[in-house]
Structures are given as C-alpha cells and as structure tokens.
Design an enzyme around this catalytic site. Structure first.
Site, PDB file in Angstrom:
ATOM      1  N   ARG A  49      11.750  -5.762   5.566  1.00 36.23           N
ATOM      2  CA  ARG A  49      11.697  -4.485   5.951  1.00 36.23           C
ATOM      3  C   ARG A  49      12.623  -4.354   6.781  1.00 36.23           C
ATOM      4  NH1 ARG A  49       6.577  -1.488   5.406  1.00 36.23           N
ATOM      5  NH2 ARG A  49       6.469  -2.607   7.222  1.00 36.23           N
ATOM      6  N   ARG A 103      10.992   0.057  12.227  1.00 33.27           N
ATOM      7  CA  ARG A 103       9.195   0.034  12.883  1.00 33.27           C
ATOM      8  C   ARG A 103       9.811  -1.626  13.388  1.00 33.27           C
ATOM      9  NH1 ARG A 103       5.229   0.154   8.247  1.00 33.27           N
ATOM     10  NH2 ARG A 103       3.842  -1.178   9.864  1.00 33.27           N
ATOM     11  N   ARG A 113     -10.006   0.710   8.578  1.00 31.82           N
ATOM     12  CA  ARG A 113      -9.621  -0.221   8.598  1.00 31.82           C
ATOM     13  C   ARG A 113     -10.250  -1.189   9.639  1.00 31.82           C
ATOM     14  NH1 ARG A 113      -3.697   0.519   8.865  1.00 31.82           N
ATOM     15  NH2 ARG A 113      -2.422  -1.926   9.386  1.00 31.82           N
ATOM     16  N   LYS A 116       1.410  -1.192   0.175  1.00 29.99           N
ATOM     17  CA  LYS A 116      -0.045  -0.025  -0.034  1.00 29.99           C
ATOM     18  C   LYS A 116       1.027   1.309   0.158  1.00 29.99           C
ATOM     19  CE  LYS A 116      -2.052  -1.026   3.818  1.00 29.99           C
ATOM     20  NZ  LYS A 116      -1.318  -2.365   4.394  1.00 29.99           N
ATOM     21  N   ARG A 149      -0.441  -8.811  13.681  1.00 33.59           N
ATOM     22  CA  ARG A 149      -0.796  -7.571  12.046  1.00 33.59           C
ATOM     23  C   ARG A 149      -2.166  -8.600  11.521  1.00 33.59           C
ATOM     24  NH1 ARG A 149       4.088  -5.519  10.818  1.00 33.59           N
ATOM     25  NH2 ARG A 149       3.509  -4.014   9.367  1.00 33.59           N
TER      26      ARG A 149
HETATM   27  P1  AP5 Z   1       4.948  -2.154   1.918  1.00 33.51           P
HETATM   28  O1  AP5 Z   1       4.970  -0.754   0.367  1.00 33.51           O
HETATM   29  O2  AP5 Z   1       5.352  -0.683   3.154  1.00 33.51           O
HETATM   30  O3  AP5 Z   1       3.521  -2.463   2.418  1.00 33.51           O
HETATM   31  P2  AP5 Z   1       2.879  -2.193   3.441  1.00 33.51           P
HETATM   32  O4  AP5 Z   1       0.547  -2.526   2.804  1.00 33.51           O
HETATM   33  O5  AP5 Z   1       2.177  -0.528   3.489  1.00 33.51           O
HETATM   34  O6  AP5 Z   1       2.778  -3.017   4.744  1.00 33.51           O
HETATM   35  P3  AP5 Z   1       3.122  -1.273   6.254  1.00 33.51           P
HETATM   36  O7  AP5 Z   1       3.709  -2.210   6.878  1.00 33.51           O
HETATM   37  O8  AP5 Z   1       3.148  -0.327   6.054  1.00 33.51           O
HETATM   38  O9  AP5 Z   1       1.481  -2.013   6.470  1.00 33.51           O
HETATM   39  P4  AP5 Z   1       0.519  -1.872   7.763  1.00 33.51           P
HETATM   40  O10 AP5 Z   1      -1.101  -2.222   7.273  1.00 33.51           O
HETATM   41  O11 AP5 Z   1       0.439  -2.781   8.623  1.00 33.51           O
HETATM   42  O12 AP5 Z   1       1.257  -0.950   7.995  1.00 33.51           O
HETATM   43  P5  AP5 Z   1       0.467   0.845   8.770  1.00 33.51           P
HETATM   44  O13 AP5 Z   1       1.674   1.570   9.214  1.00 33.51           O
HETATM   45  O14 AP5 Z   1      -0.933   1.152   8.463  1.00 33.51           O
HETATM   46  O15 AP5 Z   1       5.996  -2.972   1.306  1.00 33.51           O
HETATM   47  C1  AP5 Z   1       6.164  -3.674   2.159  1.00 33.51           C
HETATM   48  C2  AP5 Z   1       7.212  -3.708   2.066  1.00 33.51           C
HETATM   49  O16 AP5 Z   1       7.656  -5.308   1.564  1.00 33.51           O
HETATM   50  C3  AP5 Z   1       8.881  -2.761   1.655  1.00 33.51           C
HETATM   51  O17 AP5 Z   1       9.984  -3.412   2.397  1.00 33.51           O
HETATM   52  C4  AP5 Z   1       8.563  -2.739   0.074  1.00 33.51           C
HETATM   53  O18 AP5 Z   1       9.720  -2.358  -0.404  1.00 33.51           O
HETATM   54  C5  AP5 Z   1       7.794  -4.388  -0.124  1.00 33.51           C
HETATM   55  N1  AP5 Z   1       7.577  -4.818  -1.640  1.00 33.51           N
HETATM   56  C6  AP5 Z   1       6.617  -3.068  -1.974  1.00 33.51           C
HETATM   57  N2  AP5 Z   1       6.032  -4.321  -3.395  1.00 33.51           N
HETATM   58  C7  AP5 Z   1       6.700  -4.899  -3.703  1.00 33.51           C
HETATM   59  C8  AP5 Z   1       6.458  -5.844  -4.411  1.00 33.51           C
HETATM   60  N3  AP5 Z   1       5.620  -5.587  -5.574  1.00 33.51           N
HETATM   61  N4  AP5 Z   1       7.389  -6.677  -4.092  1.00 33.51           N
HETATM   62  C9  AP5 Z   1       8.280  -7.390  -3.429  1.00 33.51           C
HETATM   63  N5  AP5 Z   1       8.469  -6.311  -2.197  1.00 33.51           N
HETATM   64  C10 AP5 Z   1       7.621  -5.158  -2.024  1.00 33.51           C
HETATM   65  O19 AP5 Z   1      -0.265   0.226  10.107  1.00 33.51           O
HETATM   66  C11 AP5 Z   1       0.711   0.271  11.538  1.00 33.51           C
HETATM   67  C12 AP5 Z   1      -0.336  -0.108  12.978  1.00 33.51           C
HETATM   68  O20 AP5 Z   1      -0.256   0.820  13.156  1.00 33.51           O
HETATM   69  C13 AP5 Z   1      -1.287  -0.941  12.653  1.00 33.51           C
HETATM   70  O21 AP5 Z   1      -0.914  -2.646  13.314  1.00 33.51           O
HETATM   71  C14 AP5 Z   1      -1.888  -0.116  13.836  1.00 33.51           C
HETATM   72  O22 AP5 Z   1      -0.904  -1.042  14.639  1.00 33.51           O
HETATM   73  C15 AP5 Z   1      -2.140   0.906  14.065  1.00 33.51           C
HETATM   74  N6  AP5 Z   1      -2.984   1.602  12.447  1.00 33.51           N
HETATM   75  C16 AP5 Z   1      -2.466   1.871  11.272  1.00 33.51           C
HETATM   76  N7  AP5 Z   1      -3.573   2.351  10.616  1.00 33.51           N
HETATM   77  C17 AP5 Z   1      -5.147   1.999  11.659  1.00 33.51           C
HETATM   78  C18 AP5 Z   1      -6.502   2.448  11.572  1.00 33.51           C
HETATM   79  N8  AP5 Z   1      -6.689   2.395  10.141  1.00 33.51           N
HETATM   80  N9  AP5 Z   1      -6.704   1.946  12.772  1.00 33.51           N
HETATM   81  C19 AP5 Z   1      -5.931   1.112  13.772  1.00 33.51           C
HETATM   82  N10 AP5 Z   1      -4.548   1.444  13.437  1.00 33.51           N
HETATM   83  C20 AP5 Z   1      -4.134   1.393  13.180  1.00 33.51           C
HETATM   84 MG    MG Z   2       2.307   1.215   4.880  1.00 34.93          MG
END
Ligand code: AP5
Ligand code: MG
Length: 192
Positions: A128, A134, A89, A14, A146
C-alpha cells in the site's frame, strides 16, 4: 443502537471491511487513524503533534484520541450505531469508551477481531505504501514498530472485552468478500 469494534493489527483489513460494513448496516464509521490524518492534512496543532508520533509507528496519547471520539459521538446523536476502527487501542481507551457509551445508554455489541499473520501484514502495508502516500507505510521498520505497539499495548484490549464474552475471532486472510461474509454472519447472529 448496535456498536461494533473492528479489531486487529495494522494492515489486517479494518479500513477495507469498515467501508463495506457501514454500507450494509447503516453505521457511522469512526476511525481514529482517519481522524488524525485529517488533522494532519489541515495542519492543526493536534495534527502537527500527532504526525511525528505516527511517523515513528507509536501510539498518540490516550487523551488525544479519547477527546476526538468523545466529540465524534456527540456530533452524531442520530446514529443507528457506531463502527469503531483502530480504537480503542489501549486498556485506558477501552475504559474511557465504555464510560462514554454508558452516558449515552448504549454499549459495545461485539468486538470482531481480524486475525492475519505478521508477514502478510508487512507485505500488505509495504504494498500500500507504494501508492497511499501514508508516510508510516513506506518504511519496513516503522511498519514493524506499529505491529510491536499492537502486541504490547493493544492486544490486551481484546482481553478486556473477552471478560464479557464479546470478542469473536475472524480469519482475516482470504478475499475481501469472503472476510466480509464472515463478519456479516457474526453480526447477524447477534442482531437476530
Ligand atoms: P486496511 O483495510 O487499510 O487495514 P487496516 O487494518 O485498516 O490497516 P491500517 O494501516 O489502517 O492500520 P493501522 O491500525 O496501523 O492504522 P490507523 O490508521 O488505525 O488494509 C491494509 C492493506 O491491505 C490495504 O492496501 C488493503 O487494500 C489490503 N487488504 C485489505 N484486505 C485484504 C485482503 N483480504 N487480502 C489482501 N489485501 C488486503 O493508525 C495509524 C496511526 O495513527 C497509528 O500508528 C497511531 O500512531 C495513530 N493512532 C490511530 N488510532 C489510534 C489510537 N486509538 N490510539 C493511539 N494512536 C492511534
Ligand atoms: Mg485503517
């Protein structure tokens, strides 16, 4: 105004795709994960409360993230559209978002749902974690927690938007550019 939800499990790409999409379409990127990490970096009370929850791989309370999104929407009255990443979410968050957008006479145009297998997700996030700093990426059990939160609470959000025919599934494995092209073609189809 054209608003997009980029949907998918942790590690589905994402954040990676959001960076490219906001450039291509001139959208404002709203990532609740990034907003929360910025609160943690600034050591605000909200950040301190969120950190322990995020470090366990659980979701922070709905009212916290809805409040952050509500202020972000108010802070960008001139935006051409918003790209929501990692939000909504839960069903409660999606209902709150619909209401906030309605107040601004707009709505979600499309929900692009990235699909990636669980082992690939875990590998990407552990990889990552070697460099990202992180804390929720370093431990496999937190990564799996997660993914479980996603299955139990977040996957139903797609059903909420599917009722209005807004969800498009997009394969999230392949090169970053291939996936970006698939996402663009889905957006372009809806813009034209
Ligand atoms: P990346 O692009 O970072 O993927 P992502 O889907 O953004 O993954 P996140 O780790 O950010 O997801 P998340 O939903 O757990 O985290 P968030 O910050 O939202 O890619 C991941 C890796 O893969 C990278 O190294 C990238 O380079 C690699 N990659 C990308 N594309 C690729 C490809 N095609 N091929 C190979 N490799 C690839 O949330 C974190 C925490 O915050 C949650 O756990 C929760 O506690 C809290 N939180 C956030 N939002 C909310 C909400 N709305 N409600 C409640 N809690 C929340
Ligand atoms: Mg993300």
């Amino acid at each position: 105004m054209f608003n997009i939800i980029l949907f998918g499990p942790p590690g589905s790409g994402k954040g990676t795709q959001s960076e490219k999409l906001i450039q291509a379409y001139g959208l404002k990127h709203l990532s609740t994960g990034d907003l929360l990490r910025s609160e943690i970096a600034r050591q605000t009370p909200l950040g301190l409360e969120a950190k322990s929850i995020m470090d366990r791989g659980q979701l922070v309370p709905d009212e916290v993230v809805v409040g952050m999104i509500s202020s972000a929407l108010d802070n960008h009255p001139q935006a051409r559209g918003f790209l929501f990443d990692g939000f909504p979410r839960t069903v409660a968050q999606s209902e709150a978002l619909d209401k906030l957008l309605r107040l601004k006479n707009t709505e979600i145009g499309v929900v692009l749902a990235l699909e990636v297998g669980e082992e690939e997700l875990v590998n990407r996030l552990l990889n990552r974690g070697l460099t990202s700093g992180r804390s929720d990426d370093t431990n496999e059990s937190v990564i799996r927690a997660r993914i479980t939160e996603y299955r139990n609470k977040t996957s139903v959000v797609a059903e909420h938007y599917d009722k209005s025919g807004k969800v498009v599934k997009v394969p999230g494995e392949g090169t970053v550019d291939e996936i970006f092209r698939s996402l663009c073609s889905e957006i372009d189809r809806r813009l034209s």
